[in-house]
Motif scaffolding. Structure first.
Motif, mmCIF file in Angstrom:
data_model
loop_
_atom_site.group_PDB
_atom_site.id
_atom_site.type_symbol
_atom_site.label_atom_id
_atom_site.label_comp_id
_atom_site.label_asym_id
_atom_site.label_seq_id
_atom_site.Cartn_x
_atom_site.Cartn_y
_atom_site.Cartn_z
ATOM 1 N N ILE A 158 -36.764 -10.242 61.200
ATOM 2 C CA ILE A 158 -36.825 -11.238 62.277
ATOM 3 C C ILE A 158 -37.231 -12.597 61.715
ATOM 4 O O ILE A 158 -36.643 -13.631 62.042
ATOM 5 C CB ILE A 158 -37.805 -10.773 63.384
ATOM 6 C CG1 ILE A 158 -37.224 -9.547 64.103
ATOM 7 C CG2 ILE A 158 -38.072 -11.896 64.376
ATOM 8 C CD1 ILE A 158 -38.176 -8.892 65.073
ATOM 9 N N THR A 159 -38.223 -12.585 60.834
ATOM 10 C CA THR A 159 -38.667 -13.835 60.224
ATOM 11 C C THR A 159 -37.529 -14.495 59.459
ATOM 12 O O THR A 159 -37.291 -15.706 59.577
ATOM 13 C CB THR A 159 -39.831 -13.570 59.254
ATOM 14 O OG1 THR A 159 -40.794 -12.757 59.911
ATOM 15 C CG2 THR A 159 -40.471 -14.861 58.798
ATOM 16 N N TRP A 160 -36.821 -13.662 58.710
ATOM 17 C CA TRP A 160 -35.698 -14.196 57.937
ATOM 18 C C TRP A 160 -34.613 -14.743 58.876
ATOM 19 O O TRP A 160 -34.060 -15.827 58.641
ATOM 20 C CB TRP A 160 -35.116 -13.093 57.044
ATOM 21 C CG TRP A 160 -33.952 -13.547 56.213
ATOM 22 C CD1 TRP A 160 -33.936 -14.605 55.359
ATOM 23 C CD2 TRP A 160 -32.650 -12.978 56.191
ATOM 24 N NE1 TRP A 160 -32.689 -14.728 54.786
ATOM 25 C CE2 TRP A 160 -31.883 -13.727 55.274
ATOM 26 C CE3 TRP A 160 -32.052 -11.890 56.827
ATOM 27 C CZ2 TRP A 160 -30.547 -13.438 54.994
ATOM 28 C CZ3 TRP A 160 -30.722 -11.603 56.545
ATOM 29 C CH2 TRP A 160 -29.985 -12.378 55.645
ATOM 30 N N GLY A 161 -34.340 -13.999 59.946
ATOM 31 C CA GLY A 161 -33.343 -14.444 60.914
ATOM 32 C C GLY A 161 -33.703 -15.792 61.507
ATOM 33 O O GLY A 161 -32.848 -16.671 61.658
ATOM 34 N N LEU A 162 -34.982 -15.948 61.830
ATOM 35 C CA LEU A 162 -35.420 -17.222 62.415
ATOM 36 C C LEU A 162 -35.343 -18.349 61.393
ATOM 37 O O LEU A 162 -34.877 -19.454 61.690
ATOM 38 C CB LEU A 162 -36.845 -17.089 62.941
ATOM 39 C CG LEU A 162 -36.961 -16.416 64.319
ATOM 40 C CD1 LEU A 162 -38.411 -16.191 64.674
ATOM 41 C CD2 LEU A 162 -36.283 -17.269 65.374
ATOM 42 N N LEU A 163 -35.782 -18.065 60.162
ATOM 43 C CA LEU A 163 -35.694 -19.086 59.109
ATOM 44 C C LEU A 163 -34.233 -19.465 58.856
ATOM 45 O O LEU A 163 -33.905 -20.644 58.680
ATOM 46 C CB LEU A 163 -36.333 -18.577 57.814
ATOM 47 C CG LEU A 163 -37.865 -18.562 57.791
ATOM 48 C CD1 LEU A 163 -38.351 -17.868 56.519
ATOM 49 C CD2 LEU A 163 -38.424 -19.972 57.865
ATOM 50 N N ALA A 164 -33.361 -18.444 58.864
ATOM 51 C CA ALA A 164 -31.931 -18.710 58.664
ATOM 52 C C ALA A 164 -31.394 -19.600 59.784
ATOM 53 O O ALA A 164 -30.638 -20.540 59.541
ATOM 54 C CB ALA A 164 -31.158 -17.390 58.608
ATOM 55 N N SER A 165 -31.835 -19.302 61.023
ATOM 56 C CA SER A 165 -31.397 -20.120 62.160
ATOM 57 C C SER A 165 -31.845 -21.561 61.994
ATOM 58 O O SER A 165 -31.087 -22.495 62.235
ATOM 59 C CB SER A 165 -31.955 -19.554 63.470
ATOM 60 O OG SER A 165 -31.414 -18.290 63.710
ATOM 61 N N VAL A 166 -33.104 -21.726 61.591
ATOM 62 C CA VAL A 166 -33.618 -23.079 61.381
ATOM 63 C C VAL A 166 -32.783 -23.791 60.323
ATOM 64 O O VAL A 166 -32.387 -24.950 60.491
ATOM 65 C CB VAL A 166 -35.106 -23.045 60.950
ATOM 66 C CG1 VAL A 166 -35.586 -24.447 60.590
ATOM 67 C CG2 VAL A 166 -35.962 -22.459 62.056
ATOM 68 N N ALA A 167 -32.480 -23.075 59.234
ATOM 69 C CA ALA A 167 -31.726 -23.683 58.133
ATOM 70 C C ALA A 167 -30.341 -24.128 58.595
ATOM 71 O O ALA A 167 -29.934 -25.272 58.365
ATOM 72 C CB ALA A 167 -31.611 -22.685 56.973
ATOM 73 N N ILE A 168 -29.630 -23.207 59.270
ATOM 74 C CA ILE A 168 -28.272 -23.526 59.717
ATOM 75 C C ILE A 168 -28.302 -24.674 60.728
ATOM 76 O O ILE A 168 -27.528 -25.626 60.648
ATOM 77 C CB ILE A 168 -27.607 -22.273 60.342
ATOM 78 C CG1 ILE A 168 -27.423 -21.195 59.269
ATOM 79 C CG2 ILE A 168 -26.274 -22.629 60.981
ATOM 80 C CD1 ILE A 168 -27.059 -19.829 59.827
ATOM 81 N N HIS A 169 -29.248 -24.576 61.672
ATOM 82 C CA HIS A 169 -29.351 -25.592 62.715
ATOM 83 C C HIS A 169 -29.689 -26.967 62.115
ATOM 84 O O HIS A 169 -29.150 -27.988 62.534
ATOM 85 C CB HIS A 169 -30.431 -25.178 63.717
ATOM 86 C CG HIS A 169 -30.349 -25.911 65.024
ATOM 87 N ND1 HIS A 169 -29.473 -25.550 66.017
ATOM 88 C CD2 HIS A 169 -31.027 -26.981 65.497
ATOM 89 C CE1 HIS A 169 -29.617 -26.363 67.041
ATOM 90 N NE2 HIS A 169 -30.557 -27.250 66.757
ATOM 91 N N PHE A 170 -30.557 -26.950 61.133
ATOM 92 C CA PHE A 170 -30.989 -28.189 60.486
ATOM 93 C C PHE A 170 -29.816 -28.883 59.779
ATOM 94 O O PHE A 170 -29.545 -30.065 60.014
ATOM 95 C CB PHE A 170 -32.107 -27.856 59.489
ATOM 96 C CG PHE A 170 -32.657 -29.042 58.753
ATOM 97 C CD1 PHE A 170 -33.462 -29.967 59.396
ATOM 98 C CD2 PHE A 170 -32.368 -29.235 57.412
ATOM 99 C CE1 PHE A 170 -33.973 -31.054 58.720
ATOM 100 C CE2 PHE A 170 -32.870 -30.332 56.726
ATOM 101 C CZ PHE A 170 -33.682 -31.237 57.382
ATOM 102 N N VAL A 171 -29.115 -28.127 58.947
ATOM 103 C CA VAL A 171 -28.018 -28.718 58.179
ATOM 104 C C VAL A 171 -26.886 -29.185 59.104
ATOM 105 O O VAL A 171 -26.384 -30.307 58.996
ATOM 106 C CB VAL A 171 -27.484 -27.721 57.131
ATOM 107 C CG1 VAL A 171 -26.341 -28.347 56.349
ATOM 108 C CG2 VAL A 171 -28.584 -27.285 56.191
ATOM 109 N N ALA A 172 -26.515 -28.310 60.064
ATOM 110 C CA ALA A 172 -25.433 -28.676 60.993
ATOM 111 C C ALA A 172 -25.849 -29.856 61.872
ATOM 112 O O ALA A 172 -25.016 -30.691 62.239
ATOM 113 C CB ALA A 172 -25.054 -27.477 61.863
ATOM 114 N N GLY A 173 -27.146 -29.933 62.180
ATOM 115 C CA GLY A 173 -27.637 -31.052 62.994
ATOM 116 C C GLY A 173 -27.509 -32.370 62.260
ATOM 117 O O GLY A 173 -27.132 -33.394 62.845
#
Lengths: 132, 236
Positions: A77-92
């Motif tokens: 779950i932690t990894w999933g959330l970190l991955a989401s942050v990463a993807i969201h950050f770069v795409a943002g």
């Protein structure tokens, strides 16, 4: 008697079978930006809860620490959330550039979508390395 | 092998309870025809097939449809551009009610076009001669005025699929900006006020499907960005 039906009573079909429609890379990047945004919003509740428990007492801190370091599901779950942050950050960042009319052409959009894919993939892998 | 496998979306409200795909085999004799040519060959085989077409050269915008998953004008789309594995799937433009086969009801699309008041508005009295424009002012309209309203862009846009009644859509917004950018138009403030809400402009998430499909090579995403800038600059 034929099976003719009065036209005005008919609810017309809409062709919206998403599997039949092509989605180019910029579209997929943008959609994943939104999906990860929703995941972050939901996941934040759990993270805040864990954060609050960890701050409540030394025992609470230990409990959260144990779960985070030992439990595979918690790690996932932690990894999933970190991955989401990463993807969201770069795409943002990509969207911010597009708002400034940088790479807001067909070719530019495809190029930045590719860069976004590669950059977020690297960050997702790094996040996995960090968690495990 | 020059036999092309064609699969066409069929629906006749009078006889069919649901749409279905009909398969054809068409001998192209190895020629790189336009998709519209294929449709005409299909029509010769089965005269009940219905589609729109008129100028057959990408000017009228009648034969917008979904070809192998991508919207475009059948008349200016060569087979070599869309056919994969010798297969061609033809479906109506997504997101709009199907009237019959490949013909969709464009009422919602036109309603959004009407909403942005697609005509020049100038509060000053008309001069004795034309309202003149400098070449630089005229240049600002390039990439905007060429839109033929074929609806390929708006019907490729998920935001328009989910909110066709509230989101103006790429075609309508491109036209809206075409008049905002026109030096002879004085109604920009009113135009902005009409679309200054959470849906009309801001449902655009910049996924650029519109740019990807526009048969005229236009860029609605950029025009929408320009409208957002105008909205910001005029914010009260």
């Amino acid at each position: 008697m034929s099976s003719k039906r009065p036209i005005h009573t008919i609810k017309r079909p809409v062709n919206l079978d998403l599997s039949s429609i092509q989605f180019p890379l910029p579209a997929l990047v943008s959609i994943s930006h939104r999906v990860t945004g929703v995941i972050m919003f939901v996941g934040l509740a759990f993270m805040l809860w864990a954060f609050s428990v960890s701050l409540s007492s030394p025992q609470g801190f230990e409990a959260v620490k144990d779960v985070m370091t030992d439990n595979a599901l918690a790690k996932l779950i932690t990894w999933g959330l970190l991955a989401s942050v990463a993807i969201h950050f770069v795409a943002g960042i990509r969207h911010l550039f597009m708002d400034m009319h940088v790479a807001d052409t067909l070719e530019g959009g495809q190029r930045t979508a590719q860069i976004t894919m590669v950059a977020s993939a690297v960050l997702v892998i790094l996040a996995g390395v960090w968690v495990w | 092998m020059s036999t092309l496998q064609v699969s066409v979306y069929r629906y006749n409200a009078e006889t069919d309870s649901a749409p279905y795909m009909q398969d054809f085999e068409i001998d192209t004799h190895g020629r790189d025809l336009m998709v519209l040519n294929i449709l005409q060959m299909l029509k010769a085989k089965d005269s009940t097939l219905v589609f729109r077409a008129s100028c057959r050269e990408g000017v009228c915008g009648s034969d917008g449809m979904n070809m192998n998953g991508k919207n475009g004008l059948a008349c200016v789309t060569p087979l070599s551009e869309v056919v994969k594995n010798n297969k061609l799937v033809l479906r109506p433009l997504p997101g709009l009610p199907v009237m019959r086969d490949l013909v969709v009801d464009m009422a919602l699309f036109y309603k959004q076009y009407e909403r942005i008041q697609p005509y020049l508005q100038n509060e000053n009295p008309a001069p004795a001669i034309e309202r003149l424009q400098s070449p630089e002012e005229r240049d600002k309209l390039d990439g905007l005025y060429e839109c033929i309203l074929c609806a390929c862009c708006s019907t490729s846009c998920p935001s328009f699929w989910w909110n066709p009644d509230k989101f103006v859509g790429p075609a309508g917004l491109l036209w809206a900006y075409r008049f905002m950018a026109d030096s002879r138009d004085t109604a920009t403030r009113d135009r902005l006020a009409e679309i200054d809400d959470p849906f009309s402009v801001f449902r655009c998430r910049g996924i650029m499907n519109c740019v990807n499909v526009c048969p005229k090579g236009l860029n609605p995403t950029r025009a929408i960005g320009k409208i957002r800038e105008l909205l910001m600059a005029n914010a009260t």
